[in-house]
Scaffold this active site. Sequence first.
Site, short mmCIF file in Angstrom:
data_model
loop_
_atom_site.label_atom_id
_atom_site.label_comp_id
_atom_site.label_asym_id
_atom_site.label_seq_id
_atom_site.Cartn_x
_atom_site.Cartn_y
_atom_site.Cartn_z
N LYS A 25 43.69 118.47 95.47
CA LYS A 25 42.96 117.22 95.23
C LYS A 25 41.58 117.44 94.63
CE LYS A 25 44.76 114.21 98.94
NZ LYS A 25 45.58 115.11 99.76
N HIS B 291 48.05 116.39 109.98
CA HIS B 291 46.92 115.46 109.96
C HIS B 291 47.16 114.41 111.05
CE1 HIS B 291 46.10 117.34 106.15
NE2 HIS B 291 45.09 116.54 105.90
N GLU C 41 43.48 110.15 112.24
CA GLU C 41 42.26 110.03 111.44
C GLU C 41 41.88 108.55 111.36
OE1 GLU C 41 40.40 111.86 107.30
OE2 GLU C 41 42.55 111.99 107.66
N ASN D 127 38.15 117.94 102.19
CA ASN D 127 38.21 117.57 100.78
C ASN D 127 36.92 117.92 100.04
OD1 ASN D 127 39.96 115.70 102.49
ND2 ASN D 127 40.78 115.34 100.44
#
Length: 440
Positions: free
Chosen positions: A85, A231, A234, A332
């Site tokens: 990403k 993940h 979140e 990220n």
Amino acid sequence: MTYPFMSPPNAARFVLSNATIPAITLSGYAAPTKEGLLKADIVIADGLIRDILPPGSAPVELARADMKDGMVWPTFVDMHTHLDKGHIWERHANPDGSFPGALEAVKADRETNWSAADVRARMEFSLRSAHAHGTSLIRTHLDSLAPQHRISFEVFKEVREDWKDRVALQAACLFPLDAMADEAYFADLVSVVRNAGGLLGGLTHKTPALHGQLDQLMRAASENGLDIDLHVDETADREVLTLKSIAEAVLRNRFEGRVTVGHCCSLAQQEPEVAMETIELVAKAGLSVVSLPMCNMYLQDRHPGRTPRWRGVTLFHELAAAGVPTAVSSDNTRDPFYAYGDLDPVEVFREAVRILHLDHPIDTAARVITTTPASILGRTDIGRIAAGRPADLVLFSARRWSEFLSRPQSDRIVLRKGKVIDRSLPDYRELDSIFGGTNA
């Protein structure tokens, strides 16, 4: 190249004298500590750490670089990143900084732009930055909805081979677990991950189907000898208890592989007794937890015109106190989920100390980007300083924590196998070609 605080000798054998080392990163040597820091001479020969000795006791005939009490760390571990990403902000920004906005922007960019050449160019740029900062081990999550899983994992294998002598790489697939309902797709994804030597990952959601999805995921992982990295939670929604469900699934399935969970934000929103029950299960199930403090402060509790009320991070201290392996990582980099960052673990550590209150005492905090994530990733040969190991070290002028944490340490020196590397960072202009000519 000019070094601002010392010059490592260009010699096969030399000493880093009068070094200050975080004791938590050191094996085979003990000395009095102050705030978890101790003094030593580090003898380097033929690319290896040959000995660690009391300060001033190294053989006088060896060339030496006087650290003048400056810190020496092992190279870093960045255990939760998104190399696929990275650096797409200029193509698809996230103007409101929200989580839904990030999802939409990444989806649009992936479907339009993520060819093998595009993914590789951005991965290479990120790795050059990470290497220059002193990182030697990275785990990346790769967006894996079809057909992207085949494109990105093939690129990953090529990049991993090209970088094997500089940065060790691991990869976990990233996809919504409800996509497992497509049996042909999931079987192909598992095959791709297995053939790449990767991990099964995924996005978990609060859904009645979660119990069965976790069982299916763990069966696939067991049958294929794969570890899991997910993940999780979140969100600020205290009703989301996926972390607890994962721990229960590990115990229920008697899953023997490693399971890592990232984020776990909602845990910090729950009532203390609810949170502690989950933490006890997490410890019992043997899960490891990685917090992503910079990204989660950026995304969580963001509302237009309203000041955020919480930090967005998990119950880091409580998890660690329960014996759960805990680490921090970059997450990220310059993409819709986090507009900033440069894969610099020193920045991550400095911000984590502030955001998570890893100080007072700070004695063992250095573990969160060195020894603990290395152990979680199964690479106990990395992130530690010990005689017999490669002289992969990061040298700082800072002598104590107040100095280390007050500046970005941009004058650091990185040694790989005892040799100084070029720390020049790639210029963002190099990415202009994949953005249609300009980043402006």
